[in-house]
Design a protein around this motif. Structure first.
Motif, mmCIF file in Angstrom:
data_model
loop_
_atom_site.group_PDB
_atom_site.id
_atom_site.type_symbol
_atom_site.label_atom_id
_atom_site.label_comp_id
_atom_site.label_asym_id
_atom_site.label_seq_id
_atom_site.Cartn_x
_atom_site.Cartn_y
_atom_site.Cartn_z
ATOM 1 N N VAL A 1 -14.348 33.246 32.751
ATOM 2 C CA VAL A 1 -15.251 33.885 31.798
ATOM 3 C C VAL A 1 -14.463 34.703 30.779
ATOM 4 C CG1 VAL A 1 -17.134 35.548 31.558
ATOM 5 C CG2 VAL A 1 -17.128 33.927 33.473
ATOM 6 N N ALA A 2 -13.412 35.388 31.232
ATOM 7 C CA ALA A 2 -12.619 36.221 30.325
ATOM 8 C C ALA A 2 -11.982 35.379 29.224
ATOM 9 C CB ALA A 2 -11.549 36.970 31.109
ATOM 10 N N ALA A 3 -11.350 34.276 29.603
ATOM 11 C CA ALA A 3 -10.705 33.415 28.607
ATOM 12 C C ALA A 3 -11.731 32.793 27.676
ATOM 13 C CB ALA A 3 -9.894 32.325 29.305
ATOM 14 N N ALA A 4 -12.897 32.416 28.201
ATOM 15 C CA ALA A 4 -13.920 31.772 27.378
ATOM 16 C C ALA A 4 -14.487 32.709 26.332
ATOM 17 C CB ALA A 4 -15.049 31.251 28.274
ATOM 18 N N SER A 5 -14.436 34.008 26.575
ATOM 19 C CA SER A 5 -14.992 34.959 25.613
ATOM 20 C C SER A 5 -14.109 35.114 24.374
ATOM 21 C CB SER A 5 -15.178 36.321 26.280
ATOM 22 O OG SER A 5 -13.911 36.881 26.628
ATOM 23 N N LEU A 6 -12.828 34.753 24.478
ATOM 24 C CA LEU A 6 -11.904 34.974 23.365
ATOM 25 C C LEU A 6 -12.252 34.138 22.131
ATOM 26 C CD1 LEU A 6 -8.530 35.269 25.333
ATOM 27 C CD2 LEU A 6 -10.045 37.082 24.525
ATOM 28 N N PRO A 7 -12.449 32.809 22.245
ATOM 29 C CA PRO A 7 -12.803 32.054 21.039
ATOM 30 C C PRO A 7 -14.152 32.456 20.461
ATOM 31 C CG PRO A 7 -12.951 30.651 22.976
ATOM 32 C CD PRO A 7 -12.265 31.904 23.405
ATOM 33 N N LEU A 8 -15.083 32.918 21.303
ATOM 34 C CA LEU A 8 -16.360 33.385 20.778
ATOM 35 C C LEU A 8 -16.170 34.636 19.923
ATOM 36 C CD1 LEU A 8 -18.892 32.878 23.710
ATOM 37 C CD2 LEU A 8 -18.698 31.582 21.583
ATOM 38 N N ALA A 9 -15.266 35.512 20.355
ATOM 39 C CA ALA A 9 -14.976 36.707 19.556
ATOM 40 C C ALA A 9 -14.377 36.321 18.211
ATOM 41 C CB ALA A 9 -14.020 37.626 20.319
ATOM 42 N N ILE A 10 -13.439 35.370 18.216
ATOM 43 C CA ILE A 10 -12.833 34.915 16.961
ATOM 44 C C ILE A 10 -13.878 34.208 16.110
ATOM 45 C CG2 ILE A 10 -10.999 33.503 15.955
ATOM 46 C CD1 ILE A 10 -10.102 35.993 17.565
ATOM 47 N N GLY A 11 -14.763 33.411 16.736
ATOM 48 C CA GLY A 11 -15.811 32.727 15.994
ATOM 49 C C GLY A 11 -16.773 33.700 15.333
ATOM 50 N N ALA A 12 -17.141 34.762 16.040
ATOM 51 C CA ALA A 12 -18.027 35.771 15.453
ATOM 52 C C ALA A 12 -17.364 36.436 14.251
ATOM 53 C CB ALA A 12 -18.392 36.811 16.507
ATOM 54 N N LEU A 13 -16.074 36.751 14.377
ATOM 55 C CA LEU A 13 -15.344 37.327 13.243
ATOM 56 C C LEU A 13 -15.320 36.367 12.060
ATOM 57 C CD1 LEU A 13 -12.328 38.990 15.088
ATOM 58 C CD2 LEU A 13 -13.952 40.180 13.599
ATOM 59 N N ALA A 14 -15.066 35.076 12.339
ATOM 60 C CA ALA A 14 -14.977 34.089 11.269
ATOM 61 C C ALA A 14 -16.308 33.931 10.546
ATOM 62 C CB ALA A 14 -14.509 32.745 11.831
ATOM 63 N N ILE A 15 -17.389 33.832 11.299
ATOM 64 C CA ILE A 15 -18.704 33.610 10.688
ATOM 65 C C ILE A 15 -19.161 34.830 9.897
ATOM 66 C CG2 ILE A 15 -21.145 33.234 11.203
ATOM 67 C CD1 ILE A 15 -20.239 31.481 13.554
ATOM 68 N N LEU A 16 -19.096 36.002 10.505
ATOM 69 C CA LEU A 16 -19.536 37.209 9.803
ATOM 70 C C LEU A 16 -18.602 37.554 8.649
ATOM 71 C CD1 LEU A 16 -20.693 39.417 12.812
ATOM 72 C CD2 LEU A 16 -22.100 38.135 11.199
ATOM 73 N N GLY A 17 -17.309 37.279 8.818
ATOM 74 C CA GLY A 17 -16.377 37.493 7.715
ATOM 75 C C GLY A 17 -16.672 36.572 6.543
ATOM 76 N N ALA A 18 -17.013 35.313 6.837
ATOM 77 C CA ALA A 18 -17.354 34.367 5.775
ATOM 78 C C ALA A 18 -18.658 34.762 5.090
ATOM 79 C CB ALA A 18 -17.456 32.953 6.347
ATOM 80 N N PHE A 19 -19.645 35.231 5.860
ATOM 81 C CA PHE A 19 -20.887 35.704 5.258
ATOM 82 C C PHE A 19 -20.608 36.871 4.303
ATOM 83 C CE2 PHE A 19 -23.826 34.259 8.969
ATOM 84 C CZ PHE A 19 -23.719 32.949 8.515
ATOM 85 N N THR A 20 -19.727 37.764 4.721
ATOM 86 C CA THR A 20 -19.375 38.902 3.870
ATOM 87 C C THR A 20 -18.719 38.421 2.580
ATOM 88 O OG1 THR A 20 -19.072 40.302 5.828
ATOM 89 C CG2 THR A 20 -18.058 41.043 3.769
ATOM 90 N N ALA A 21 -17.778 37.481 2.700
ATOM 91 C CA ALA A 21 -17.116 36.943 1.510
ATOM 92 C C ALA A 21 -18.105 36.233 0.596
ATOM 93 C CB ALA A 21 -16.002 35.986 1.929
ATOM 94 N N LEU A 22 -19.053 35.496 1.175
ATOM 95 C CA LEU A 22 -20.044 34.794 0.358
ATOM 96 C C LEU A 22 -20.962 35.778 -0.363
ATOM 97 C CD1 LEU A 22 -21.141 31.741 2.540
ATOM 98 C CD2 LEU A 22 -19.749 31.726 0.471
ATOM 99 N N ARG A 23 -21.292 36.884 0.311
ATOM 100 C CA ARG A 23 -22.153 37.853 -0.367
ATOM 101 C C ARG A 23 -21.442 38.460 -1.580
ATOM 102 N NH1 ARG A 23 -25.359 43.359 1.535
ATOM 103 N NH2 ARG A 23 -26.601 43.432 -0.389
ATOM 104 N N VAL A 24 -20.158 38.722 -1.423
ATOM 105 C CA VAL A 24 -19.386 39.203 -2.573
ATOM 106 C C VAL A 24 -19.400 38.147 -3.681
ATOM 107 C CG1 VAL A 24 -17.086 39.844 -3.377
ATOM 108 C CG2 VAL A 24 -17.914 40.692 -1.179
ATOM 109 N N THR A 25 -19.269 36.876 -3.310
ATOM 110 C CA THR A 25 -19.232 35.790 -4.289
ATOM 111 C C THR A 25 -20.548 35.662 -5.041
ATOM 112 O OG1 THR A 25 -17.700 34.607 -2.829
ATOM 113 C CG2 THR A 25 -18.712 33.335 -4.588
#
Length: 729
Positions: free
Chosen positions: A196-220
């Motif tokens: 479970v610990a290892a599986a949570s790592l890509p989800l954390a990176i995925g959440a950062l990627a998605i929310l970071g992209a949403f933030t960049a798109l809002r600026v755009t």
């Protein structure tokens, strides 16, 4: 450099994790508000003749868009009955003038095109106030409940209504996909990672990627229009690449821990090898998506911007936040392990001791014993699958992309069936003429064109006039586009100009822009991919081979699109309406995304093969060991991203469904047939030529190449087969 970055992340891990958490909160609060600023249009060429015609018409004649088409029907009364007329006109006259700027009805124009063949129905065309689709959509929401006429059946369609319905359906499809995919992904991640610990790592990176992209798109959105459909690409790439990078780096970290390294050295070693590979992969995928920025259409540019944002944030997070999380967890990365539920015995202390007994190692050697047979067979299958794409017909988007029964689609289909064909989507010529005689001669000439069923002047201001041209045929068909070309070939009035616009003309301009710029996009992503792969592996043969294999994967996917979406096979199963064409921008988007993902898998596989080849100098052994090291990672990554992509194939919007199906097929083909079968066969046939480069380029690579760090190479595994052992994979 990457090793130093890894050690820095270890020493500053809590600062990095804290900043990442703050960024997640900011993206969740501010970035997700981007949904209110996204548009649904952007498929037309803004510099095409149709766009110039629309701009001139709006500037001189006023805007006359069919934003809302209100269909009024009676079973007993006809439009000739005073009660029918009274019910419609009183209803429309009561609408607020600050919302509805123009109303066109049968009784205000006398046009027979606005009356059904049986005279029991008519439709009114409303032009709404607002500078953009969002403002007009707000206006439609304000008046929609006031459009019902007493005693008549009222249905609402039109361009703004269709756009709103598409936007709402996309939002609901994304919510449905996330509701289903996240729990499925959680289960699969735990099974693939083993804890479970290892599986949570890509989800954390995925959440950062998605929310970071949403933030960049809002600026755009403050700088340019951004399509709502970019959200789909952000979700797919954000989760997909996070899973890819998580699998690759966590797997390498476990290897280094198993070799006896302490946490800091294991993270540093992981960053020097897998981290470098992630950086090369991220840049390669980003370059592929940057190719979409070549096109002027806002839809493709939005997809490029959204995809770039997701890729860059995922890559940066994987190179900073992920090593910090690994440092914080250390050996506890295997906490809450489920391996005992999946395996009869614990994994070996040193995974490299089991290389020769693994499934992928033995598969690679089996293929390399018969490379000609495998290569020929796989090539034949892929070429056969791609063959239907040779007869592709490109088209555009119309209300048929919505699910059957959607009110705006029903209105469009009813008007096309029961009224004069194409009354809502005529071809329009905006004609500049100094005299009435020249304009009349132009209109008379247009009427003689084969396929034109009528032409008349429907608006005039000074020297500028609008000529509405009626025709019989599907607006997105090749026949209708040919009609536009023949009308454009007519001479304009002396000293004047004729700009031909309308939906069919917009599609013709879009296809012209795509055909003109697609070779430049292909050259850009192919050339940049070649350079990056050369810098990563020091060969001029491997990049060419990788590009050819990516083309084969894409060809198989595009061939399937023709069979499914153009020809209509599986339309009942997938629940869509085939128009006999493929919307032109979707294959381009698929090309960019799949080319990037294929390069992602190529980099993962070749990095392990190159690492082994540098250590042993044995091409055959390097291929087998490299495939054993990365085969499970690639197939696991493909399986997980297929869960995300596959759910988009059940979207209610046809072209979103097309994207999902196309990427699902391409990724499946690439991660299995191409990487597992064709790569070992071709690398065995090429032998040491795989690693060939001219002497000047070899010297350049030795000095500037992006080589894997190998300061502490692993011990040489025993490569002798041991068939009596149970495979570890």
């Amino acid at each position: 450099m990457f090793e130093r970055l890894g050690r820095t992340m270890v020493h500053r891990r809590w600062w990095v994790i804290g900043l990442a958490a703050a960024f997640l909160a900011f993206g969740g609060i501010w970035g997700t508000r981007v949904f209110g600023s996204l548009t649904t249009g952007g498929f037309d060429d803004p510099v095409g003749q149709s766009s110039r015609a629309a701009a001139r018409a709006e500037a001189t004649l006023g805007r006359t868009g069919n934003d809302a088409v209100v269909l009024y029907t009676s079973r007993s009364a006809t439009v000739d009955d005073p009660a029918f007329r009274r019910a419609v006109t009183k209803t429309l006259q009561a609408l607020p003038h600050d919302v509805v700027t123009r109303t066109v009805t049968y009784w205000s124009t006398g046009s027979p095109a606005l009356v059904s063949h049986d005279r029991h129905a008519t439709y009114a065309v409303l032009t709404l106030a607002g500078d953009d689709e969002a403002q007009r959509g707000d206006g439609l929401d304000e008046i929609e409940d006031e459009l019902a006429a007493p005693g008549l059946r009222t249905q609402v369609g039109g361009a703004t209504t269709v756009d709103r319905d598409i936007r709402e359906r996309v939002a609901s499809d994304i919510a449905f996909a996330e509701t289903i995919s996240i729990p499925v992904l959680l289960v699969l991640l735990v099974l693939v990672f083993g804890s479970v610990a290892a599986a949570s790592l890509p989800l954390a990176i995925g959440a950062l990627a998605i929310l970071g992209a949403f933030t960049a798109l809002r600026v755009t959105t403050y700088l340019t229009d951004v399509s709502v459909f970019s959200v789909n690409v952000v979700t797919i790439l954000g989760l997909g690449l996070a899973i890819d990078y998580g699998l690759f780096m966590v797997g390498r970290f476990r290897e280094e821990i198993a070799r006896g390294l302490d946490v800091e050295d294991a993270v540093a070693r992981t960053m020097a090898t897998a981290g470098r590979t992630v950086a090369v992969s991220g840049v390669t995928v980003a370059v592929s998506l940057a190719g979409l920025l070549i096109f002027p259409m806002a839809f493709l540019r939005s997809m490029g911007l959204g995809g770039l944002s997701a890729v860059v944030v995922a890559m940066v997070a994987a190179l900073t936040v992920l090593p910090a999380l690994l440092a914080a967890l250390g050996p506890r990365v295997d906490a809450l392990s489920v391996r005992r539920l999946l395996l009869r015995r614990p994994p070996p202390a040193l995974p490299q001791d089991e290389v020769a007994h693994g499934f992928w190692y033995r598969l690679a050697h089996s293929i390399m014993r018969r490379p000609v047979v495998y290569a020929t067979g796989v090539l034949a299958v892929l070429l056969l699958a791609a063959a239907p794409f040779l007869r592709v017909e490109f088209g555009g988007i119309d209300p048929r992309v919505l699910p059957t029964g959607t009110e705006s689609r029903v209105v469009s289909e009813t008007v096309d069936r029961d009224f004069v064909r194409n009354g809502q989507v005529p071809i329009e010529a905006i004609v500049t003429s100094s005299g009435r005689a020249g304009l009349e001669r132009y209109v008379d000439t247009v009427r003689t064109v084969d396929g034109v069923s009528g032409a008349e002047v429907t608006g005039r201001s000074g020297d500028v006039a609008r000529v509405t041209i009626m025709y019989d045929g599907d607006p997105i068909s090749p026949r209708s586009r040919d009609l536009v070309s023949r009308i454009r070939a007519l001479p304009a009035p002396p000293g004047g100009e004729a700009l031909v616009g309308g939906q069919t003309a917009q599609l013709a301009d879009q296809l012209d822009a795509v055909g003109r710029l697609l070779p430049w996009m292909a050259l850009f992503i192919g050339g940049a991919g070649f350079v990056l792969l050369f810098l990563a592996f020091g060969s001029v043969v491997l990049p060419v081979k990788a590009i050819v294999m990516n083309i084969l994967s894409l060809g198989a996917s595009f061939g399937a699109l023709v069979l499914i979406f153009q020809d209509g096979h599986l339309s009942d199963l997938l629940d869509f309406t085939s128009t006999g064409t493929l919307e032109a921008t979707q294959p381009i988007l698929v090309l960019a995304v799949v080319f990037g993902l294929s390069m992602d898998y190529e980099v993962f596989l070749m990095s392990r093969i190159r690492e082994e080849y540098d250590r042993t100098g044995d091409n055959t052994a390097a291929v087998a060991v490299g495939l054993q090291r990365s085969g499970r990672i690639i197939t696991s990554a493909a399986l997980l991203i297929l869960v995300v992509i596959g759910l988009f194939s059940v979207s209610g919007i046809t072209f979103i469904k097309l994207i999902g199906v196309a990427m699902l097929i391409a990724v499946l083909v690439d991660a299995t047939i191409v990487r597992a079968l064709l790569v070992p066969a071709t690398m065995r046939l090429l032998g040491n030529a795989n690693w060939w480069a001219p002497a000047p380029l070899r010297r350049f690579y030795a000095r500037h190449g992006l080589r894997e760090g190998d300061d502490d190479p692993p011990s040489t595994p025993d490569l002798r087969p041991a068939p009596a052992r149970t495979p570890s994979d």
